[in-house]
Design a protein around this motif. Sequence first.
Motif, PDB file in Angstrom:
ATOM      1  N   LEU A   3      20.810  48.476  39.396  1.00  0.00           N
ATOM      2  CA  LEU A   3      20.385  48.440  41.047  1.00  0.00           C
ATOM      3  C   LEU A   3      20.819  47.530  42.167  1.00  0.00           C
ATOM      4  CD1 LEU A   3      16.492  46.885  39.371  1.00  0.00           C
ATOM      5  CD2 LEU A   3      17.067  48.820  40.511  1.00  0.00           C
ATOM      6  N   ALA A   4      21.924  46.370  41.725  1.00  0.00           N
ATOM      7  CA  ALA A   4      22.348  45.775  42.496  1.00  0.00           C
ATOM      8  C   ALA A   4      23.733  46.273  43.207  1.00  0.00           C
ATOM      9  CB  ALA A   4      22.791  44.477  41.764  1.00  0.00           C
ATOM     10  N   VAL A  46      26.981  53.845  36.924  1.00  0.00           N
ATOM     11  CA  VAL A  46      27.209  52.964  37.087  1.00  0.00           C
ATOM     12  C   VAL A  46      27.934  51.704  36.342  1.00  0.00           C
ATOM     13  CG1 VAL A  46      26.792  50.033  37.262  1.00  0.00           C
ATOM     14  CG2 VAL A  46      26.206  51.624  39.235  1.00  0.00           C
ATOM     15  N   THR A  47      29.267  51.776  35.401  1.00  0.00           N
ATOM     16  CA  THR A  47      29.713  51.104  33.633  1.00  0.00           C
ATOM     17  C   THR A  47      29.436  49.449  34.272  1.00  0.00           C
ATOM     18  OG1 THR A  47      31.164  53.422  34.178  1.00  0.00           O
ATOM     19  CG2 THR A  47      31.337  50.935  33.119  1.00  0.00           C
ATOM     20  N   SER A  48      28.840  49.063  33.669  1.00  0.00           N
ATOM     21  CA  SER A  48      28.720  47.069  33.607  1.00  0.00           C
ATOM     22  C   SER A  48      30.084  46.654  32.232  1.00  0.00           C
ATOM     23  CB  SER A  48      27.550  47.075  33.640  1.00  0.00           C
ATOM     24  OG  SER A  48      26.493  47.079  33.925  1.00  0.00           O
ATOM     25  N   ALA A  93      29.991  47.449  37.647  1.00  0.00           N
ATOM     26  CA  ALA A  93      30.002  46.095  38.072  1.00  0.00           C
ATOM     27  C   ALA A  93      30.553  45.134  36.974  1.00  0.00           C
ATOM     28  CB  ALA A  93      28.419  45.896  37.512  1.00  0.00           C
ATOM     29  N   GLY A  94      30.130  43.744  36.446  1.00  0.00           N
ATOM     30  CA  GLY A  94      30.355  42.441  35.877  1.00  0.00           C
ATOM     31  C   GLY A  94      32.017  42.434  36.373  1.00  0.00           C
ATOM     32  N   GLY A  95      32.721  41.739  34.690  1.00  0.00           N
ATOM     33  CA  GLY A  95      33.676  40.281  35.301  1.00  0.00           C
ATOM     34  C   GLY A  95      34.926  42.100  35.659  1.00  0.00           C
ATOM     35  N   GLY A  96      34.952  42.811  34.560  1.00  0.00           N
ATOM     36  CA  GLY A  96      35.715  43.463  34.451  1.00  0.00           C
ATOM     37  C   GLY A  96      35.951  44.516  35.672  1.00  0.00           C
ATOM     38  N   THR A 125      34.015  48.802  43.574  1.00  0.00           N
ATOM     39  CA  THR A 125      33.371  48.280  43.335  1.00  0.00           C
ATOM     40  C   THR A 125      31.756  48.028  44.232  1.00  0.00           C
ATOM     41  OG1 THR A 125      35.117  47.293  42.297  1.00  0.00           O
ATOM     42  CG2 THR A 125      34.007  45.742  43.449  1.00  0.00           C
ATOM     43  N   PRO A 126      31.044  47.841  43.871  1.00  0.00           N
ATOM     44  CA  PRO A 126      30.081  47.603  45.397  1.00  0.00           C
ATOM     45  C   PRO A 126      30.891  46.328  45.366  1.00  0.00           C
ATOM     46  CG  PRO A 126      29.254  47.541  42.783  1.00  0.00           C
ATOM     47  CD  PRO A 126      30.821  48.235  42.709  1.00  0.00           C
ATOM     48  N   VAL A 127      29.800  46.198  46.410  1.00  0.00           N
ATOM     49  CA  VAL A 127      28.957  45.340  47.267  1.00  0.00           C
ATOM     50  C   VAL A 127      29.009  44.192  46.630  1.00  0.00           C
ATOM     51  CG1 VAL A 127      28.093  43.966  49.348  1.00  0.00           C
ATOM     52  CG2 VAL A 127      29.469  46.467  49.630  1.00  0.00           C
ATOM     53  N   GLN A 128      27.963  44.422  45.807  1.00  0.00           N
ATOM     54  CA  GLN A 128      26.512  43.575  45.183  1.00  0.00           C
ATOM     55  C   GLN A 128      27.329  44.479  43.929  1.00  0.00           C
ATOM     56  OE1 GLN A 128      25.891  40.967  46.277  1.00  0.00           O
ATOM     57  NE2 GLN A 128      25.882  41.418  48.565  1.00  0.00           N
ATOM     58  N   THR A 129      27.013  43.124  43.311  1.00  0.00           N
ATOM     59  CA  THR A 129      28.359  44.010  41.549  1.00  0.00           C
ATOM     60  C   THR A 129      26.738  42.435  40.898  1.00  0.00           C
ATOM     61  OG1 THR A 129      29.527  42.045  41.115  1.00  0.00           O
ATOM     62  CG2 THR A 129      30.473  44.322  42.325  1.00  0.00           C
ATOM     63  N   ALA A 130      26.095  41.218  41.175  1.00  0.00           N
ATOM     64  CA  ALA A 130      25.817  40.576  39.904  1.00  0.00           C
ATOM     65  C   ALA A 130      24.463  41.486  39.800  1.00  0.00           C
ATOM     66  CB  ALA A 130      25.359  39.488  40.949  1.00  0.00           C
ATOM     67  N   ALA A 131      24.353  41.479  38.259  1.00  0.00           N
ATOM     68  CA  ALA A 131      23.166  41.595  37.702  1.00  0.00           C
ATOM     69  C   ALA A 131      21.600  41.151  38.414  1.00  0.00           C
ATOM     70  CB  ALA A 131      22.731  41.745  36.214  1.00  0.00           C
TER      71      ALA A 131
END
Length: 427
Positions: free
Chosen positions: A231-232, A242-244, A378-381, A401-407
């Motif tokens: 969603l972020a 999205v790959t987390s 998303a995520g640290g990777g 990489t999206p502007v927002q990645t945090a769950a």
Amino acid sequence: MNLYLGIDFGTTGARSTIIDSQGTIHCETEYTFADAQQPELPSVWQNALWAVIEQIPATIRNQVSAIALDGTSSTVMLCDTDGIPVCEPILYNDARGAAVTQTLRAIAPANHTVLSATSSLAKLLWWQDFRGFTSPLYFLHQADWLAFLLHGKLGISDYHNALKLGFDVDTLCYPDWLIQGIAGPVTPKLPQVVAPGTPVGKVRVELGDRFGFPRHCTVYAGTTDSIAAFLASGVNSPGEAVTSLGSTLAVKLLSHTRVDDSRYGIYSHKLGDLWLVGGASNTGGAVLRHFFTDAELHNYSTQIDPEQESLLDYYPLLKKGDRFPINDPNLPPRLEPRPTDSAEFLHGLLESIARIEARGYQLLQELGATPLTKVYTAGGGARNAVWSAIRHRYLKVPVVTPVQTAAAYGSALLAKQGSQSILDIRF
């Protein structure tokens, strides 16, 4: 001003994000589980919840009107009728449910999402077989229990967390085969399931007083951590995914078509009139951190040519068992041969995880999902540019990489939307 608080519980810690009606971030906080003093997970989680809230400045907390929370999918627990945990939770990647495979297959339809050693239902059946129930106990997901601590209404879940328990998102009820399959002398209490973003209840008065939340501050039904990250991201078209890349690897593809196939650990979450098709592997960042520090990961990554294919063919796991794209609780890790050059070893790990991701998306499309057009990370990777370039080589679509990645940001969006359909968040 009305502010919206999203709280994310991942595999390594808890995080919060507060946004306004325009989506602008006003505050972010974090608590790492490694900092915890108590060995018992429920205490660790509860203290983490209070910690990420306490770190928010009081002047911001007193403007929070809505809260939503996400947790790791298929991390489950048993509680008494007061909401007190009666044993240690079973984590998302715990495959002890393999011991009840025969029972699971006897009650669930062929190729159903629950037919996995790590599904929520497999864990419930394991508890029934190996622990037994002598008194009515609530079966809850991590996010269900943490939200209960905030609103005080025990036994409420959302249909994203409840999917791997067997909840039917078509009929929006528990199917007869599930109810009959868990029936016994003492039957566990399954949570009431509502749509993500449904208002559940106001923050408990004592917590409102403790943290300075407004009296009208309401807790909304949440979601899983990987869907919150989705969603972020800003995905808005079928074919985008999205790959987390957190401790584990999770992929979610927005699709016109629903795909469910337990043979490969593939399942679909309902998102308005569309579907989030995907799966989650036990490979990912936890394997990398087992061998390298953050500084080493950065240093060795700069020594890798992402356009040069590594000939090392690993299946990076910390212990046996994976869920997707190979659903096998006994799948052994493959981490040999290990070269003496650490950069070469890291190259092999990054490339192998990229192959697993690409195979996952290929499988989704082979089974009927909308063709892949773009992958958000998303995520640290997502911060590793070399890894992104390697993944682009395998995926053959733009990797961004999206502007927002945090769950936690995704959960804040869910809180902002409140009782509206989850479809309205992005689509």
